[in-house]
Write a protein that holds these residues in place. Structure first.
Motif, short mmCIF file in Angstrom:
data_model
loop_
_atom_site.label_atom_id
_atom_site.label_comp_id
_atom_site.label_asym_id
_atom_site.label_seq_id
_atom_site.Cartn_x
_atom_site.Cartn_y
_atom_site.Cartn_z
N PHE A 195 0.73 -0.99 0.36
CA PHE A 195 0.26 0.08 0.05
C PHE A 195 0.62 1.59 0.06
CE2 PHE A 195 -4.08 -2.12 0.72
CZ PHE A 195 -5.40 -1.39 0.19
N GLU A 196 1.83 1.25 0.77
CA GLU A 196 2.55 2.54 1.04
C GLU A 196 3.67 2.87 -0.20
OE1 GLU A 196 5.59 3.58 4.61
OE2 GLU A 196 3.74 1.27 5.14
N ALA A 197 4.16 1.18 -0.81
CA ALA A 197 4.37 1.48 -2.13
C ALA A 197 4.30 1.93 -2.98
CB ALA A 197 5.54 -0.07 -2.46
N ALA A 198 2.95 1.82 -3.63
CA ALA A 198 1.57 2.25 -3.87
C ALA A 198 1.52 3.55 -4.36
CB ALA A 198 0.93 1.13 -4.43
N ASP A 199 2.07 4.16 -3.18
CA ASP A 199 1.57 5.51 -2.78
C ASP A 199 1.60 6.63 -3.41
OD1 ASP A 199 0.27 7.46 -1.23
OD2 ASP A 199 1.70 8.26 0.05
N GLY A 200 0.63 7.12 -4.41
CA GLY A 200 0.87 8.34 -5.76
C GLY A 200 0.46 7.50 -6.75
N ALA A 236 -0.64 5.32 11.75
CA ALA A 236 -1.29 4.82 11.22
C ALA A 236 -0.78 5.82 9.73
CB ALA A 236 -2.48 5.22 11.28
N PHE A 237 -0.60 5.58 8.67
CA PHE A 237 0.22 6.79 7.55
C PHE A 237 -1.32 6.54 6.59
CE2 PHE A 237 3.40 3.95 8.23
CZ PHE A 237 4.84 4.29 8.51
N ASN A 238 -0.78 8.27 5.69
CA ASN A 238 -2.37 8.27 5.17
C ASN A 238 -1.61 7.85 3.90
OD1 ASN A 238 -4.39 9.63 5.91
ND2 ASN A 238 -3.38 11.47 6.34
N VAL A 239 -2.32 6.96 2.96
CA VAL A 239 -1.77 6.56 1.34
C VAL A 239 -3.03 6.71 -0.03
CG1 VAL A 239 0.11 4.18 2.46
CG2 VAL A 239 -3.30 4.06 2.16
N ASP A 240 -1.92 7.07 -0.38
CA ASP A 240 -3.40 7.60 -1.61
C ASP A 240 -2.81 6.64 -2.84
OD1 ASP A 240 -4.34 8.86 -3.76
OD2 ASP A 240 -1.88 9.68 -4.01
N ALA A 241 -3.66 5.21 -2.99
CA ALA A 241 -2.99 5.00 -3.85
C ALA A 241 -4.68 4.03 -4.52
CB ALA A 241 -2.67 3.01 -3.48
#
Ligand SMILES: Nc1ncnc2c1ncn2[C@@H]1O[C@H](COP(=O)(O)OP(=O)(O)OP(=O)(O)O)[C@@H](O)[C@H]1O
Ligand SMILES: [Mg+2]
Length: 414
Positions: A195-200, A236-241
């Protein structure tokens, strides 16, 4: 997971190398550096690369020398020659190479069915909504997912793919969400999840229909909150995927029969791109055959097929869809010698004529009313008489459903 693009940076200036290295690593390419012509050739002899960024002027050779050497030694790599302003030039060149390499995938076909798919891709690419790609195995779902990504504003960010059916829950969980160092025995380092790797960028959840109920809950929570928590982590982190999912199942039915959560269903399946089976678009077969039989990297002639053979290819059912077609052509390309491929050179399953269409209907013909009654009954059965669910499937309100149950005199089995 998405394969990393391997880049070799050849430049005698350490500053240029480290600059390029940084830029490239950020876009998650894996980079190797070489400082001279000799170094570059040695490295290219040892290892494969997708792209080589080459300074035109090296202490011991010119970039062109290396290019010539590479051609002669059959090194199969793309070269980008840098002549002056490494950073500006590179940025431009890289963008080009990236789209080419990452492959704006070519969706072959001109049947109305595939044209529909392509136009849906263009429409959904303009938005950030989740998309579900639905189709039989081998129809091109992953190809469609990549196209959605590459046509979207996220194209220059990562496309990360994960097969939800391939991993047991605990592994899938840490793959998707990552984990903190020490979160469980064996977690010696903390790890970034997909999820984080796909951020953006785009996260491709392949085989989403295979997800366990527990993982469905986990996923739903992330989609609802837009936040990811690594396993063992409080923060927690915000992710934008952007979520693109695929399944070869009828997800509506999975939900109806209780194997897939409705709330998750509504999250991921508001927009569905159905990818039709190959046998529903037989007109595309000649183009696909041509596409797959174009001379490959190994050289060689494009395959040609006799009219009879082509007819067989078009008549076959293709249970494995485009992947099956592609494998067949690739096999023929290696094994077939001689001129045109004749029908008798095709595998037996293509030449046996099946009697499907002419088979008499299995069930007696009934009136529309009776048909409706049977269908309502079937939906009720498969939802275990959960009327709210049944009404949703039938797209009527509960009042209407109740009226139908009364009118048709459908009784709940004891
Ligand atoms: N329209 C098309 N034009 C060209 N190549 C295609 C097309 N559709 C599919 N392919 C090729 O067919 C192969 C199978 O496609 P893909 O892997 O996308 O299918 P899939 O639906 O994800 O299959 P599975 O359900 O088995 O995962 C790939 O090599 C893909 O590039
Ligand atoms: Mg696939």
């Amino acid at each position: 997971m998405h394969e990393r693009i391997r880049v070799l940076v050849v430049d005698d200036d350490p500053e240029v190398r480290s600059l390029l290295g940084r830029v490239l690593t950020k876009s998650s390419w894996s980079t190797t550096e070489a400082s001279s012509g000799a170094d570059a050739m040695a490295t290219l002899g040892r290892q494969e690369f997708d792209v080589v960024l080459l300074d035109v002027k090296l202490p011991d050779a010119s970039g062109l020398d290396i290019l010539r050497w590479a051609r002669e030694s059959d090194v199969d790599t793309e070269f980008v020659i840098l002549t002056g302003n490494a950073d500006v030039e590179t940025a431009v060149a890289l963008k080009e190479v990236m789209t080419r390499r990452d492959g704006m995938p070519h969706i072959v076909g001109d049947s109305p069915e595939i044209v529909d798919v392509v136009s849906m891709i263009a429409r959904v690419a303009a938005s950030d909504s989740p998309v579900l790609i639905n189709g039989e195995s081998g129809t091109g779902k992953e190809l469609v997912a990549r196209s959605v990504h590459l046509k979207s504003r996220r194209a220059s960010r990562p496309f990360v793919s994960v097969n939800c059916g391939a991993l047991p829950d605990t592994l899938l969980e840490t793959e998707l969400f990552g984990h903190k160092r020490g979160a469980f025995s064996g977690a010696v380092n903390s790890r970034v999840g997909l999820f984080e790797a796909a951020d953006g960028g785009t996260l491709f959840l392949d085989e989403i229909g295979e997800m366990s109920p527990a993982m469905q809950v986990r996923l739903l929570r992330v989609l609802d909150s837009g936040e990811v928590r690594r396993v063992g982590e409080e923060r927690a982190f915000n992710v934008d995927a952007r979520i693109v999912a695929a399944t070869n199942k009828d997800l509506n039915r999975e939900a109806t029969e209780g194997r897939f959560r409705w709330d998750l269903f509504y999250r991921v399946a508001t927009i569905v791109i159905p990818v039709p089976a190959l046998r529903r678009r037989r007109d595309d077969i000649p183009l696909l055959v041509q596409h797959f039989s174009a001379p490959g990297a190994r050289g060689g002639q494009p395959l040609r097929f006799s009219a009879d053979a082509m007819e067989r290819l078009q008549r076959y059912e293709w249970p494995g869809n485009i992947r099956e077609l592609r494998n067949l052509i690739e096999r023929l390309q290696i094994l077939h010698d001689g001129d045109e491929v004749q029908a008798n050179a095709l595998p037996a399953e293509l030449t046996v004529v099946k009697r499907t269409a002419a088979e008499p209907a299995q069930t007696p013909l009934v009136s529309l009313q009776e048909m409706e009654r049977q269908y309502v009954e079937r939906v009720l059965q498969s939802t275990a008489w959960n009327k709210a669910q049944a009404a949703r499937v039938l797209e009527v309100d509960i009042k209407t459903l109740n009226k139908k149950i009364r009118d048709f005199n459908i009784v709940r089995p004891a």
